[in-house]
Enzyme design. Structure first.
Site, PDB file in Angstrom:
ATOM      1  N   PRO A  72      38.716  46.344  41.965  1.00  0.00           N
ATOM      2  CA  PRO A  72      38.983  45.636  40.710  1.00  0.00           C
ATOM      3  C   PRO A  72      38.787  44.125  40.773  1.00  0.00           C
ATOM      4  O   PRO A  72      38.806  43.462  39.728  1.00  0.00           O
ATOM      5  CB  PRO A  72      40.452  45.969  40.419  1.00  0.00           C
ATOM      6  CG  PRO A  72      41.042  46.329  41.733  1.00  0.00           C
ATOM      7  CD  PRO A  72      39.942  46.944  42.532  1.00  0.00           C
ATOM      8  N   LYS A  89      34.878  44.432  36.991  1.00  0.00           N
ATOM      9  CA  LYS A  89      33.615  45.013  36.522  1.00  0.00           C
ATOM     10  C   LYS A  89      33.701  46.456  36.045  1.00  0.00           C
ATOM     11  O   LYS A  89      32.786  46.947  35.382  1.00  0.00           O
ATOM     12  CB  LYS A  89      32.568  44.937  37.660  1.00  0.00           C
ATOM     13  CG  LYS A  89      32.069  43.544  37.943  1.00  0.00           C
ATOM     14  CD  LYS A  89      31.058  43.096  36.907  1.00  0.00           C
ATOM     15  CE  LYS A  89      30.879  41.608  36.890  1.00  0.00           C
ATOM     16  NZ  LYS A  89      31.403  40.942  35.718  1.00  0.00           N
ATOM     17  N   TYR A 115      30.495  36.900  37.369  1.00  0.00           N
ATOM     18  CA  TYR A 115      31.775  37.239  36.740  1.00  0.00           C
ATOM     19  C   TYR A 115      31.614  37.467  35.235  1.00  0.00           C
ATOM     20  O   TYR A 115      32.158  38.434  34.688  1.00  0.00           O
ATOM     21  CB  TYR A 115      32.812  36.143  37.021  1.00  0.00           C
ATOM     22  CG  TYR A 115      34.226  36.593  36.729  1.00  0.00           C
ATOM     23  CD1 TYR A 115      35.015  37.155  37.722  1.00  0.00           C
ATOM     24  CD2 TYR A 115      34.754  36.477  35.447  1.00  0.00           C
ATOM     25  CE1 TYR A 115      36.303  37.597  37.454  1.00  0.00           C
ATOM     26  CE2 TYR A 115      36.035  36.917  35.162  1.00  0.00           C
ATOM     27  CZ  TYR A 115      36.808  37.466  36.165  1.00  0.00           C
ATOM     28  OH  TYR A 115      38.075  37.910  35.889  1.00  0.00           O
ATOM     29  N   HIS A 145      38.473  33.289  27.491  1.00  0.00           N
ATOM     30  CA  HIS A 145      38.703  32.471  28.690  1.00  0.00           C
ATOM     31  C   HIS A 145      37.376  31.824  29.105  1.00  0.00           C
ATOM     32  O   HIS A 145      36.409  32.511  29.367  1.00  0.00           O
ATOM     33  CB  HIS A 145      39.236  33.329  29.845  1.00  0.00           C
ATOM     34  CG  HIS A 145      40.700  33.606  29.736  1.00  0.00           C
ATOM     35  ND1 HIS A 145      41.482  33.928  30.824  1.00  0.00           N
ATOM     36  CD2 HIS A 145      41.528  33.605  28.668  1.00  0.00           C
ATOM     37  CE1 HIS A 145      42.734  34.105  30.428  1.00  0.00           C
ATOM     38  NE2 HIS A 145      42.783  33.925  29.129  1.00  0.00           N
ATOM     39  N   TYR A 189      42.919  33.822  41.050  1.00  0.00           N
ATOM     40  CA  TYR A 189      42.615  34.688  42.193  1.00  0.00           C
ATOM     41  C   TYR A 189      43.029  33.936  43.447  1.00  0.00           C
ATOM     42  O   TYR A 189      42.478  32.867  43.731  1.00  0.00           O
ATOM     43  CB  TYR A 189      41.124  35.004  42.249  1.00  0.00           C
ATOM     44  CG  TYR A 189      40.660  35.940  41.143  1.00  0.00           C
ATOM     45  CD1 TYR A 189      40.585  37.307  41.362  1.00  0.00           C
ATOM     46  CD2 TYR A 189      40.295  35.457  39.880  1.00  0.00           C
ATOM     47  CE1 TYR A 189      40.149  38.188  40.367  1.00  0.00           C
ATOM     48  CE2 TYR A 189      39.872  36.323  38.879  1.00  0.00           C
ATOM     49  CZ  TYR A 189      39.804  37.685  39.129  1.00  0.00           C
ATOM     50  OH  TYR A 189      39.382  38.541  38.143  1.00  0.00           O
TER      51      TYR A 189
HETATM   52  C1  PHB Z   1      43.835  42.890  34.953  1.00  0.00           C
HETATM   53  O1  PHB Z   1      44.206  42.099  34.080  1.00  0.00           O
HETATM   54  O2  PHB Z   1      44.358  44.008  35.079  1.00  0.00           O
HETATM   55  C2  PHB Z   1      42.761  42.466  35.872  1.00  0.00           C
HETATM   56  C3  PHB Z   1      42.118  41.264  35.645  1.00  0.00           C
HETATM   57  C4  PHB Z   1      41.117  40.859  36.506  1.00  0.00           C
HETATM   58  C5  PHB Z   1      40.782  41.632  37.584  1.00  0.00           C
HETATM   59  C6  PHB Z   1      41.423  42.845  37.803  1.00  0.00           C
HETATM   60  C7  PHB Z   1      42.423  43.265  36.951  1.00  0.00           C
HETATM   61  O3  PHB Z   1      39.818  41.207  38.438  1.00  0.00           O
END
Ligand code: PHB
Ligand code: APR
Length: 391
Positions: free
Chosen positions: A292, A296, A384, A72, A200
């Protein structure tokens, strides 16, 4: 039984450490309280930094990751009904790889089995001893019999609820913690992801995240109350709530289907200092937890064991304790930066009990600034995609 490094816990931290040590010719035995199937049934995060991929490469465990992982080059932020892309590749020259933690764990387990390396699963009453002296031990029971594993070092890779951190005298350890007043309700479903990249979303009903595991498997989350119960959420109720929190163009692209997994996780920031106590090292969730939002957790676990493997290698190869002495400081510098990023990104995207109308306006103004300023976008992107080891 005797080994050079006794590893407690066969999550990604313990397994990756075992693989890295094996590549350096250092013996290790892993002692895990659960079964391999139980460990593999846990659905966790899925975004790997380049540093983490590099460590898996070093461990010789990237064949399937390279074949199936999804690179990505950016991510999307949604707020105020709009969608904005942050281009990691253009801003930092780096990308991330979407590949489930469960798959990382499976690959490491398979490699360990193929190399004939020892993992004791379903070990009961695991305890650690003598790490303040020269002869540490891990004791456990298996099938009713008591076992003692003597070693030079113990690696505490046993997660947040593990036994290793809890075995350190309270006077030797300082902990820092923030518990957030909400959780994430997550769903895994065999439907194609709504977007090519992660989304997000900040919404007045609460945060939402569109993630994925493959081109045919999606992972979605919505912020929920801490006392919410997964049984209260039918799949339909989840899909409705998710779509309400996304901009129309994303909501319309959400393909729905039966959930394969549905769970609620609380959000927490936690750090234990230091991360070394004599001949005991803490790594991964045993030493720190991040909410989450910044993706990280797994990456920090990987960089910890990257530093630890290097330190142990220098000890056995060069008879130098310098890197062992530097372990905790090196890890914690990286850990606190990830803690800050994860806390900030959580604060910016979630609805807190006291956010209110003014708070929402502040979040929107900051998000607006972020997507409009190349410098601000780069800061987000750099955090990130992850800092290089050593920072
Ligand atoms: C996930 O795919 O479970 C996931 C992806 C990004 C995040 C948290 C969880 O920031
Ligand atoms: N004895 C032996 N093993 C134990 C004990 C114990 N007393 N307590 C816990 N364990 C095992 C758990 O069963 C688990 O398999 O230690 C392992 C710890 O694994 P994880 O919790 O996955 O932690 P870690 O390997 O540090 O991985 C960090 O996991 O939670 C995510 O966000 C986190 O992605 C990050 C990753």
């Amino acid at each position: 039984m005797r080994t050079q490094v006794a590893i407690v816990g066969a999550g990604p931290a313990g397994l990756l450490l075992g693989a890295l040590l094996h590549k350096s010719g250092i013996d290790a035995v892993i002692v895990e309280q659960r079964s391999a199937d139980y460990v593999l049934a846990r659905i966790r995060a899925g975004v790997l930094e380049e540093t983490t991929v590099g460590l898996l490469e070093q461990a010789g465990c990237v064949q399937r990751l390279h074949a199936e992982g999804l690179p990505h080059d950016g991510t999307e932020l949604a707020f105020d009904g709009r969608l904005h892309r942050v281009d990691f590749k253009a801003l930092t020259g780096k990308r991330v790889t979407v590949y489930g933690q469960t798959e990382v764990t499976r690959d490491l387990m398979d490699a360990r089995l193929a190399a004939g390396l020892e993992t004791v699963y379903e070990a009961q009453e695991v305890t650690v001893h003598g790490f303040d002296g020269p002869t540490p031990e891990v004791r456990y029971r298996k099938d009713g019999a008591a076992h003692v594993l003597r070693c030079d070092f113990i690696a505490g890779c046993d997660g947040y609820h593990g036994v290793t951190r809890a075995s350190v005298p309270a006077s030797a350890i300082t902990t820092f913690e923030k518990v957030y007043p909400f959780g994430w309700l997550g769903i895994l479903a065999d439907v194609p992801p709504a977007r090519d990249e992660l989304v997000y979303a900040n919404h007045e009903r609460g945060f939402a995240l569109c993630s994925q595991r493959s081109r045919t498997r999606s992972r979605y989350y919505v912020q929920c109350a801490l006392d919410d119960k997964v049984e209260r959420w039918t799949d339909d109720a989840f899909w409705d709530e998710l779509r309400r929190r996304l901009p129309d163009e994303v909501a319309q692209a959400v393909a729905t289907g039966p959930s394969i997994e549905k769970s609620i996780a609380p959000l927490r920031s936690f750090v234990a200092e230091p991360m070394r106590f004599g001949r005991l090292f803490l790594a991964g969730d045993a030493a720190h937890i991040v909410p989450p939002t910044g993706a990280k957790g797994l990456n920090l676990a990987a960089s910890d064991v990257g530093y630890l493997a290097q330190a142990l290698c220098e000890f056995y190869r060069d008879r130098s304790e310098a890197a062992i002495d530097a372990y905790s400081t090196r890890c914690l510098s990286r850990v606190w930066k990830a803690e800050r990023f994860s806390w900030w990104f959580t604060s910016l995207t979630h609805r807190f009990p006291d956010t209110g109308d003014f708070g929402r306006k502040m979040q929107h103004a900051e998000l607006d600034y972020l997507v409009g300023s190349e410098a601000a976008s780069r800061v987000l992107a750099e955090n990130y995609v992850g800092l290089p080891m050593g920072h």
